[in-house]
Scaffold this motif. Structure first.
Motif, short mmCIF file in Angstrom:
data_model
loop_
_atom_site.label_atom_id
_atom_site.label_comp_id
_atom_site.label_asym_id
_atom_site.label_seq_id
_atom_site.Cartn_x
_atom_site.Cartn_y
_atom_site.Cartn_z
N ARG A 175 -1.13 -55.48 -81.57
CA ARG A 175 -1.18 -55.43 -80.11
C ARG A 175 -0.01 -56.19 -79.48
O ARG A 175 0.61 -55.72 -78.52
N ALA A 176 0.31 -57.35 -80.06
CA ALA A 176 1.35 -58.21 -79.47
C ALA A 176 2.72 -57.53 -79.47
O ALA A 176 3.56 -57.81 -78.61
N ARG A 177 2.93 -56.63 -80.42
CA ARG A 177 4.21 -55.91 -80.46
C ARG A 177 4.47 -55.10 -79.20
O ARG A 177 5.62 -54.82 -78.87
N HIS A 178 3.40 -54.67 -78.57
CA HIS A 178 3.56 -53.73 -77.44
C HIS A 178 3.43 -54.39 -76.08
O HIS A 178 3.30 -53.70 -75.08
N LEU A 179 3.44 -55.72 -76.06
CA LEU A 179 3.34 -56.39 -74.76
C LEU A 179 4.68 -56.27 -74.03
O LEU A 179 5.72 -56.19 -74.65
N TRP A 201 2.19 -65.30 -83.92
CA TRP A 201 3.30 -64.43 -83.52
C TRP A 201 4.54 -64.64 -84.39
O TRP A 201 5.37 -63.75 -84.54
N ASP A 232 -0.85 -63.16 -72.53
CA ASP A 232 0.19 -62.13 -72.71
C ASP A 232 1.55 -62.59 -72.20
O ASP A 232 2.58 -62.28 -72.79
N THR A 233 1.55 -63.31 -71.08
CA THR A 233 2.83 -63.77 -70.52
C THR A 233 3.55 -64.69 -71.50
O THR A 233 4.78 -64.66 -71.60
N LEU A 262 3.17 -64.68 -74.88
CA LEU A 262 3.66 -63.87 -76.00
C LEU A 262 4.90 -63.08 -75.60
O LEU A 262 5.85 -62.96 -76.37
N ARG A 263 4.91 -62.56 -74.36
CA ARG A 263 6.08 -61.80 -73.89
C ARG A 263 7.34 -62.68 -73.86
O ARG A 263 8.41 -62.25 -74.25
N LYS A 292 8.51 -63.36 -77.36
CA LYS A 292 9.12 -62.15 -77.93
C LYS A 292 10.53 -61.94 -77.38
O LYS A 292 11.45 -61.57 -78.13
#
Lengths: 361, 361
Positions: free
Chosen positions: A357-361, B241, B306-307, B309-310, B313
């Protein structure tokens, strides 16, 4: 019983990786005796992934033993028909076999749990259960009744939901659906109102193209495009709810197994574990590239609607409840497997599912 | 070069499972010579999962060879310090080593790609890339410069995001965060405003409990609760991650490798593949049961927002771009790995991710 002792020694040793001290291992010294075995399989000749994996297993064993254990591999029908593999190894016509446990549900319904249960284990979990959750011990116990020693040997990873000429939007669309889907998956489709049919893989293309069936599942992108199914159907559905990480099996005749010195026993059991890494790697790589071809074809690749998956899951629960009620061996194995799944699922969700899931954030 | 020919023969044979005909295999006959090897490792004594996996590898090799290849296993510090494993095997102080490739980034930055890249491969994919995507060939090429033959040998599966005393709600919360996190993960945290610190595992508990650090990652539930970390921190974050399916490695000194007859070479390479199935199975089973203990403790188990992890990334992308620009070996390997990932991701999403999702409908 000498044979049972050997099995017990093996499961505590090579299989679980926690070897007994060398001095306790029976026949620990290599003998110079050469063994010539036959391996019968359920696979068509040169069958990509599965048949090739069985051949690789034989080659690894021959290489590691420097030719002291030579195995001639036969495709289904070459020595015995594919679905006589179990009996042929049980009675010693061949010393070894390769196939999938759920083919033998006519012998014992509980065999199905060692391949796949709908909405069940992924490939990582089935090996976790086998080697660290008591699964292999249950597998060996069941097969001891048939003069067989079973090993997990390979996995296809997740299989696909199949090829459809009719779009599936609701559970109503399953009614009257004529689909090539064997085993528990077929039984579940039937209860959902469909008509499961049995067809060998080689006939799926024509049956789909002429409309004599509405849908068919086979394996996954790699094996499916080998039959050209992306040129015969309109829709390709995912995920394969009925086989979410099936394990394949290597069967060994119990007397043949007992005749091997300890080093060759370790070579066989270790080769089976190695083939599990290798075959899953092959499917993961080749399914991925084959999927690209399918995405570039005219077929629409779609998820099953949630309502449809929910209905199939509910029926799966009914089917398993009935199976467990009528078959004590299935009850024992399902108790182990379902408890393992309950605990495992939470970990899989916060690890494997979360990283994808984290890949697609 | 004889050694390179042997390697070429191996990668086309035992490793990819497609053996050359027996008559062409060098030294195919078993000799009766006994080899006594040392295996140095980066792991603490009796380290669960990882160190135990290295010991299992040695035991499998000894069992399969009926004692013709005996391997004494040394924990980090017993023969050489843990992070001298690479050099010790390279110069032949020990014939074999077990650890993780990213420990050797001081030797060659590109080694990191053979363990884990943040937001990278899961365990299934890294083996797919190694065995069917050209990864193992690149791995062997890089290590040939150091007189070493590398093998993938084991995986922990997904590692966790770590233990925190401070709740992480936004990227601002990473600023000033003092966290035990090594390698690329640490570099990324630093660019996000945090302070990575290096601490051996045994000191994490006290550092977290006394507040001398705010956070720490270690491995996953199984290894983490062995240090009691669920009793030292307030929050446990997922997913990891930074290490989404790290592969571990077995190193062999090139001359030692060339001295083995072909059957013992096949035994070593096959044992490495078998350990990959076995270790991942162990982690999948034991992480699942250990997670239950953590869920029953006072720690709150939470996903990273999510913020956050983004942001991590995005920084990963910057770090990799710089790495690839300055190091040609990294550029070559990342080109292979990122193209494989692009294709693989679509398959993983409609297979592995989809079946885990379907369970919860």
């Amino acid at each position: 019983m000498k044979r049972r002792n050997l099995l017990g020694g093996l499961s505590a040793a090579a299989l679980a990786g926690a070897c007994a001290p060398k001095s306790e291992a029976p026949g620990a010294q290599a003998s110079n005796q050469t063994f010539r075995w036959k391996m019968v399989t359920t696979w068509p000749p040169n069958f990509p992934g599965l048949g090739v994996g069985a051949a690789n297993l034989a080659k690894l064993i021959e290489q590691m033993s420097a030719g002291r254990l030579q195995i001639s591999v036969y495709a289904g029908g070459e020595l015995v028909p594919p679905f006589e593999t179990f009996d042929a190894v049980s009675r010693g016509t061949a010393e070894m076999g390769h196939g999938a446990a759920y083919y033998w549900k006519g012998k014992a319904e509980a065999t199905q749990f060692f391949t796949a249960v709908p909405f069940g284990f992924n490939a990582q979990e089935i090996y976790a259960w086998m080697y660290y959750g008591g699964g292999l011990k249950l597998y060996q116990e069941l097969y001891a009744n048939f003069n067989l020693v079973p090993f997990a040997a390979g996995s296809t990873g997740v299989q696909m939901g199949g090829w459809f000429n009719k779009r599936i939007d609701t559970v109503q669309d399953l009614k009257g659906l004529k689909m090539r889907i064997p085993g528990l998956g077929g039984e579940i489709l039937q209860r959902a109102g469909g008509t499961p049919v049995t067809l060998p893989g080689s006939e799926i293309f024509t049956a789909l193209q002429t409309g004599s069936i509405d849908a068919a599942e086979w394996v996954g992108p790699y094996n499916d495009i080998a039959f050209g199914l992306h040129q015969a159907a309109k829709y390709y559905y995912y995920p394969g709810w009925h086989e979410t990480g099936p394990a394949l099996e290597c069967l060994v005749n119990a007397q043949a197994w007992a005749s091997l010195p300890a080093d060759l026993q370790a070579i066989v059991s270790t080769a089976c574990q190695a083939v599990s890494t290798d075959m899953l790697a092959e499917f993961a790589a080749r399914n991925a590239t084959s999927l690209q071809q399918i995405l570039n074809s005219d077929v629409e690749v779609l998820p099953f609607p949630d309502t449809v998956l929910r209905r199939l899951k509910a029926i799966t629960g009914e089917v398993l409840t009935e199976l467990v009620a009528r078959d004590p061996a299935s009850a024992k194995i399902w108790a182990s497997q379902s408890e393992f799944m309950r605990v495992s699922d939470q970990w899989q969700q916060i690890s494997e599912a979360a990283v994808l899931r984290a890949r697609h954030l």
